[in-house]
Write a protein that holds these residues in place. Structure first.
Motif, short mmCIF file in Angstrom:
data_model
loop_
_atom_site.label_atom_id
_atom_site.label_comp_id
_atom_site.label_asym_id
_atom_site.label_seq_id
_atom_site.Cartn_x
_atom_site.Cartn_y
_atom_site.Cartn_z
N LEU A 91 0.83 -1.20 0.00
CA LEU A 91 0.00 0.00 0.00
C LEU A 91 0.87 1.24 0.00
CD1 LEU A 91 -2.43 -1.16 2.82
CD2 LEU A 91 -3.12 -0.77 0.46
N GLN A 104 -3.76 10.16 6.62
CA GLN A 104 -3.10 9.48 5.51
C GLN A 104 -4.16 8.97 4.54
OE1 GLN A 104 -0.13 6.58 6.60
NE2 GLN A 104 0.57 7.78 8.36
N PHE A 106 -4.81 6.45 1.43
CA PHE A 106 -4.23 5.24 0.88
C PHE A 106 -4.66 5.00 -0.55
CE2 PHE A 106 -2.13 2.95 4.35
CZ PHE A 106 -2.55 3.69 5.45
N GLY A 107 -3.75 4.40 -1.31
CA GLY A 107 -4.10 3.91 -2.64
C GLY A 107 -4.73 2.53 -2.53
N PRO A 108 -5.12 1.94 -3.68
CA PRO A 108 -5.80 0.64 -3.66
C PRO A 108 -4.85 -0.52 -3.37
CG PRO A 108 -5.46 1.35 -5.90
CD PRO A 108 -5.03 2.49 -5.03
N GLN B 34 -6.12 6.68 15.68
CA GLN B 34 -6.98 6.84 14.51
C GLN B 34 -7.73 5.54 14.24
OE1 GLN B 34 -4.48 8.06 11.22
NE2 GLN B 34 -4.14 10.09 12.05
N TYR B 36 -9.62 3.48 11.00
CA TYR B 36 -9.74 3.39 9.55
C TYR B 36 -10.73 2.28 9.21
CZ TYR B 36 -5.54 6.25 8.79
OH TYR B 36 -4.62 7.27 8.76
N GLY B 41 -10.01 -5.64 -0.99
CA GLY B 41 -9.36 -5.21 -2.22
C GLY B 41 -9.09 -3.72 -2.31
N ARG B 42 -9.26 -3.02 -1.20
CA ARG B 42 -9.05 -1.56 -1.22
C ARG B 42 -8.15 -1.14 -0.06
NH1 ARG B 42 -14.62 1.01 -3.40
NH2 ARG B 42 -13.12 2.50 -4.19
N GLY B 43 -7.63 0.08 -0.17
CA GLY B 43 -6.80 0.60 0.90
C GLY B 43 -7.65 1.13 2.04
N PRO B 44 -7.05 1.27 3.24
CA PRO B 44 -7.79 1.83 4.37
C PRO B 44 -8.24 3.27 4.10
CG PRO B 44 -5.77 0.77 5.10
CD PRO B 44 -5.70 0.87 3.61
N PHE B 46 -9.51 6.74 6.20
CA PHE B 46 -9.54 7.39 7.52
C PHE B 46 -10.96 7.73 7.93
CE2 PHE B 46 -8.23 10.03 10.94
CZ PHE B 46 -9.05 11.15 10.92
N LEU B 99 2.73 5.55 12.27
CA LEU B 99 1.49 4.91 12.70
C LEU B 99 1.72 3.42 12.86
CD1 LEU B 99 -1.55 6.36 10.68
CD2 LEU B 99 -1.08 6.59 13.12
#
Lengths: 115, 111
Positions: A91, A104, A106-108, B34, B36, B41-44, B46, B99
């Motif tokens: 990531l 932050q 994040f990308g995929p 924090q 999230y 299949g995806r990023g975290p 916030f 983090l």
């Protein structure tokens, strides 16, 4: 506003091969992060850049992993040679600055499978 | 060494109920915490930040508490919906800008 872009989305390689991942952060974001997320675990920070300088790379396996952020924008993460245990999602994230409470984005992620 | 614990078992609740997720930590004194959300299949993404000197933070249907004595944060989603189904990660940070993430808890909201 465009988000963090990463490519490729998926990569399958054999152990001992090399692989590179690319990240384009949100425009204007000074800080860029690379994380490794193994299945069932949370993201683990590999390296953090502020503009084109390294802030923290204490958890980067430097014998096989390298990263650069030329011109303080895009970044590439390379693994050479890959091991089976490198199979994970990589990531990329960016934030506007370096304040302790920065959000932050994040990308995929790039899903890597090492056979 | 620093350790963050989130319930590894999925939380399965009925739509409309309140979901409560727990984040416990040891050997660490975070300046902030924090939460999230991560979909497959995806990023975290916030959700909320709470500082060490804050007891509670709210945002729409979300509420976070932070107890530095118990070394625990609770994350609540009220009036839960099937669309809230996802994995929720807590992350702790200090003045080092780094983090540290927990492993996450998967929430499943049944219609």
């Amino acid at each position: 506003e465009a988000g963090v872009a990463q490519s490729p989305r998926y990569k399958i390689i054999e152990k001992r091969q090399s692989v590179a991942f690319w990240c384009n952060p949100i425009s204007g974001h000074a800080t860029l992060y690379w994380y490794q997320q193994i299945l069932g675990q949370g993201p683990k920070l590999l390296i953090q850049f502020q503009n084109n300088g390294v802030v923290d790379d204490s958890q980067l396996p430097k014998d096989r992993f390298s990263a650069e952020r030329l011109k303080g924008v895009d970044s590439t993460l390379k693994i050479q040679p890959a091991k089976l245990e490198d199979s994970a999602v990589y990531l990329c994230a960016s934030s506007a600055g370096l304040a302790v409470q920065e959000t932050q984005y994040f990308g995929p992620g790039t899903r890597l499978l090492v056979l | 060494s620093q350790k963050i614990e989130q319930n590894s078992e999925a939380l399965n609740i009925q739509e409309g109920k309140t979901a409560t997720l727990t984040c416990n930590y040891t050997n660490y004194s975070p300046a902030y915490l924090q939460w999230y959300r991560q979909d497959p299949g995806r990023g975290p993404v916030f959700l909320l930040l709470i500082r060490e000197n804050e007891k509670e933070k709210r945002k729409e249907r979300l509420k976070v508490t932070f107890d530095t004595t118990l070394k625990q944060s609770l994350f609540h989603i009220t009036a839960s919906q099937p669309a809230d189904s996802a994995t929720y990660l807590c992350a702790l940070g200090d003045s080092s800008y780094k983090l540290i993430f927990g492993s996450g808890t998967r929430l499943l909201v049944r219609p």
